[in-house]
Motif scaffolding. Structure first.
Motif, PDB file in Angstrom:
ATOM      1  N   ASP A 135       3.823   1.540  -1.351  1.00 46.24           N
ATOM      2  CA  ASP A 135       4.317   1.681  -2.719  1.00 46.24           C
ATOM      3  C   ASP A 135       3.244   2.274  -3.631  1.00 46.24           C
ATOM      4  O   ASP A 135       3.520   3.174  -4.440  1.00 46.24           O
ATOM      5  CB  ASP A 135       4.770   0.310  -3.233  1.00 46.24           C
ATOM      6  CG  ASP A 135       5.323   0.377  -4.652  1.00 46.24           C
ATOM      7  OD1 ASP A 135       6.322   1.081  -4.872  1.00 46.24           O
ATOM      8  OD2 ASP A 135       4.736  -0.267  -5.544  1.00 46.24           O
ATOM      9  N   HIS A 136       2.007   1.791  -3.501  1.00 45.23           N
ATOM     10  CA  HIS A 136       0.910   2.296  -4.338  1.00 45.23           C
ATOM     11  C   HIS A 136       0.667   3.778  -4.082  1.00 45.23           C
ATOM     12  O   HIS A 136       0.502   4.567  -5.036  1.00 45.23           O
ATOM     13  CB  HIS A 136      -0.373   1.495  -4.050  1.00 45.23           C
ATOM     14  CG  HIS A 136      -1.590   2.090  -4.684  1.00 45.23           C
ATOM     15  ND1 HIS A 136      -1.829   2.020  -6.045  1.00 45.23           N
ATOM     16  CD2 HIS A 136      -2.637   2.796  -4.139  1.00 45.23           C
ATOM     17  CE1 HIS A 136      -2.968   2.646  -6.319  1.00 45.23           C
ATOM     18  NE2 HIS A 136      -3.475   3.114  -5.186  1.00 45.23           N
ATOM     19  N   LEU A 137       0.646   4.191  -2.816  1.00 41.95           N
ATOM     20  CA  LEU A 137       0.387   5.596  -2.507  1.00 41.95           C
ATOM     21  C   LEU A 137       1.497   6.494  -3.064  1.00 41.95           C
ATOM     22  O   LEU A 137       1.214   7.585  -3.590  1.00 41.95           O
ATOM     23  CB  LEU A 137       0.251   5.781  -0.999  1.00 41.95           C
ATOM     24  CG  LEU A 137      -1.061   5.256  -0.385  1.00 41.95           C
ATOM     25  CD1 LEU A 137      -0.979   5.266   1.135  1.00 41.95           C
ATOM     26  CD2 LEU A 137      -2.245   6.093  -0.860  1.00 41.95           C
TER      27      LEU A 137
ATOM     28  N   THR B 219       0.827  -1.206   0.000  1.00 43.46           N
ATOM     29  CA  THR B 219       0.000   0.000   0.000  1.00 43.46           C
ATOM     30  C   THR B 219       0.857   1.250   0.000  1.00 43.46           C
ATOM     31  O   THR B 219       0.546   2.243  -0.673  1.00 43.46           O
ATOM     32  CB  THR B 219      -0.939  -0.012   1.219  1.00 43.46           C
ATOM     33  OG1 THR B 219      -1.766  -1.175   1.150  1.00 43.46           O
ATOM     34  CG2 THR B 219      -1.815   1.229   1.250  1.00 43.46           C
TER      35      THR B 219
ATOM     36  N   ARG C 177       3.324   5.901  -5.659  1.00 44.27           N
ATOM     37  CA  ARG C 177       3.194   5.933  -7.119  1.00 44.27           C
ATOM     38  C   ARG C 177       2.068   6.840  -7.579  1.00 44.27           C
ATOM     39  O   ARG C 177       2.062   7.304  -8.726  1.00 44.27           O
ATOM     40  CB  ARG C 177       2.967   4.517  -7.661  1.00 44.27           C
ATOM     41  CG  ARG C 177       4.195   3.614  -7.568  1.00 44.27           C
ATOM     42  CD  ARG C 177       3.874   2.196  -8.012  1.00 44.27           C
ATOM     43  NE  ARG C 177       4.997   1.300  -7.845  1.00 44.27           N
ATOM     44  CZ  ARG C 177       5.974   1.138  -8.737  1.00 44.27           C
ATOM     45  NH1 ARG C 177       5.931   1.829  -9.869  1.00 44.27           N
ATOM     46  NH2 ARG C 177       6.959   0.306  -8.507  1.00 44.27           N
ATOM     47  N   THR C 178       1.101   7.099  -6.713  1.00 41.84           N
ATOM     48  CA  THR C 178      -0.017   7.982  -7.062  1.00 41.84           C
ATOM     49  C   THR C 178       0.160   9.393  -6.500  1.00 41.84           C
ATOM     50  O   THR C 178      -0.802  10.164  -6.435  1.00 41.84           O
ATOM     51  CB  THR C 178      -1.345   7.376  -6.566  1.00 41.84           C
ATOM     52  OG1 THR C 178      -1.262   7.122  -5.149  1.00 41.84           O
ATOM     53  CG2 THR C 178      -1.650   6.079  -7.281  1.00 41.84           C
ATOM     54  N   GLY C 179       1.390   9.702  -6.071  1.00 44.92           N
ATOM     55  CA  GLY C 179       1.695  11.061  -5.671  1.00 44.92           C
ATOM     56  C   GLY C 179       1.340  11.423  -4.240  1.00 44.92           C
ATOM     57  O   GLY C 179       1.343  12.605  -3.874  1.00 44.92           O
ATOM     58  N   ARG C 180       1.037  10.432  -3.415  1.00 46.88           N
ATOM     59  CA  ARG C 180       0.700  10.712  -2.020  1.00 46.88           C
ATOM     60  C   ARG C 180       1.947  10.592  -1.148  1.00 46.88           C
ATOM     61  O   ARG C 180       2.957  10.025  -1.560  1.00 46.88           O
ATOM     62  CB  ARG C 180      -0.398   9.764  -1.520  1.00 46.88           C
ATOM     63  CG  ARG C 180      -1.596   9.647  -2.424  1.00 46.88           C
ATOM     64  CD  ARG C 180      -2.241  10.995  -2.745  1.00 46.88           C
ATOM     65  NE  ARG C 180      -2.844  11.624  -1.587  1.00 46.88           N
ATOM     66  CZ  ARG C 180      -4.097  11.405  -1.188  1.00 46.88           C
ATOM     67  NH1 ARG C 180      -4.864  10.545  -1.845  1.00 46.88           N
ATOM     68  NH2 ARG C 180      -4.585  12.042  -0.126  1.00 46.88           N
TER      69      ARG C 180
END
Length: 423
Positions: A264-266, A262, A268-271
């Motif tokens: 890593d995902h955040l 999670t 990658r989405t600019g968070r």
């Protein structure tokens, strides 16, 4: 007779002397250890008081047994700008984390006292106790006490060494805990115009960019669990098939894998997010190579500059623990949560610090802070706040902190320029 203006080289040597003397007061087998609300911390404050008086500064102790330093002409000022930081350290930590901010404030005052950059407004330097979470499991205790933001559970938090509560340690120092329990400020917040803090950078950005200092735009908030217990069922390592295991180690590993995905995902989405489990272990009294453990304990520290991300991660953590508990036949006991909201520095203070940095260095640079600082607590109390970072190699919270004194002097020059204009 008026003293000649203090030259930067002399001021740098004076700062080096302070750092060296305080290092010698608080040595450990590696680095330094200055436990929060301890006798060592008091010894450091006593040394600073003696040093400041010898430099002609006024010294006073507040209700939290922190120290305030100022020029004699500002001792009775109705309002002032506060420059501060903490003097405690993590166990076997570095000498500059926190202390650099106190020494910077003292150097600003000494420079003004010696006829260097004057001060356009009254300034007081705060040497504060108890910022590091290593000792009682909660951070910013000293600044929370000052601003009336200390939760009851933190006042009751136990010390990592002797197990006694924070309240008991404060009472040992003669600090009245009644206003703290009532969440009342123990200083007059209306008298503080602004709060400024110089701190070493705790990451690599300034080193990588080749810059000596920066203005800080904001500070990550966080929520933490000092001890989460994952409870399973003990068994023989060779006799219990996988289908019948209730293994807390594998449950913990699965939880961390999900959190990492999670994270890593955040990103990658600019968070913005960082998370750490810095303490992990089974029960040393009962664990063995041939035993499935019945319990694993771990800490969890989740940080972000975004309030929405912190709320999302808090819900996600609970959902994942519930799901893993069902699938693996374990349970998670999180214990109390300690939380600090993200804090933005005051836009006007940032702009004026940027202008001061441009005057001092030729160009301004602004960045966010990944670590938490007392400035966040003052900002949340409604006090306009600002920070200056100083370049530091090898991170912080370890003996290898490597702040160059030349960079430190750049940081103090920015503060002096901010508070008094150019010489």
């Amino acid at each position: 007779m008026k003293q000649a203006p203090l030259q930067d080289a002399t001021l740098e040597a004076l700062a080096a002397h302070v750092f060296a003397e305080i290092r010698a007061l608080s040595p450990d087998s590696a680095g330094v250890s200055r436990p929060a609300f301890s006798g060592i911390e008091t010894k450091v404050l006593d040394w600073l008081a003696e040093f400041a008086r010898a430099e002609g500064l006024c010294v006073e102790e507040d209700a939290g047994r922190n120290l305030l330093f100022c020029l004699p002409e500002h001792a009775e000022a109705p309002r002032w700008v506060l420059i501060g930081s903490h003097v405690d350290s993590v166990p076997m930590g570095g000498n500059y984390d926190g202390l650099a901010g106190v020494v910077a404030g003292l150097m600003v005052l000494i420079r003004a006292a010696r006829g260097g950059r004057g001060l356009a407004r009254p300034v007081k330097c705060l040497a504060m106790r108890g910022e590091e979470s290593a000792w009682f499991g909660a951070c910013y205790l000293g600044s929370k006490m000052l601003t009336g933001q200390l939760p009851a559970e933190e006042l009751a938090a136990s010390h990592r060494g002797d197990g006694r509560s924070l309240a008991a340690h404060l009472e040992d120092l003669g600090i009245d805990t009644a206003p703290l329990a009532a969440r009342q400020p123990i200083c007059d917040l209306d008298r503080i115009e602004e709060y400024l803090e110089l701190h070493i950078e705790q990451g690599p950005l300034l080193v990588e960019r080749g810059l000596p200092a920066a203005v800080v735009s904001g500070i990550r908030g966080n929520f933490r669990h000092r001890l989460i217990r994952c409870i399973g069922q003990a068994g023989h390592s060779g006799a219990v098939p996988r289908a019948y295991r209730h293994d807390p180690v594998l449950a913990f590993a699965e939880l961390m894998h999900r959190l990492d995905d999670t994270w890593d995902h955040l990103l990658r989405t600019g968070r913005d997010l960082v998370l750490t489990s810095g303490i992990v272990g089974t029960d040393a009294q009962s664990h063995a190579i041939a035993r499935i453990p019945d319990m694993l304990g771990f800490s969890l520290d989740i940080r972000s500059q975004e309030t929405a991300v912190l709320a999302q991660m808090r819900d996600y953590l609970r959902d994942q623990m519930d799901d893993i508990a069902r699938s693996r036949g374990v349970r998670f006991e999180t214990g109390p949560e300690v939380a600090v909201a993200p804090a933005l520095m005051d836009p006007d203070v940032i702009a004026r610090l940027e202008a001061a940095m441009a005057r001092s260095t030729g160009a301004a640079f602004t960045m966010a802070s990944g670590g938490g600082h007392d400035a966040a607590v003052f900002a949340q109390a409604g006090i306009p706040s600002g920070m200056v970072f100083v370049r530091n190699r090898n991170g912080s919270h370890n003996p290898e902190e490597a702040m160059d004194l030349a960079d430190f002097m750049v940081g103090t020059s920015i503060l002096s320029a901010y508070l008094g204009g150019e010489e």
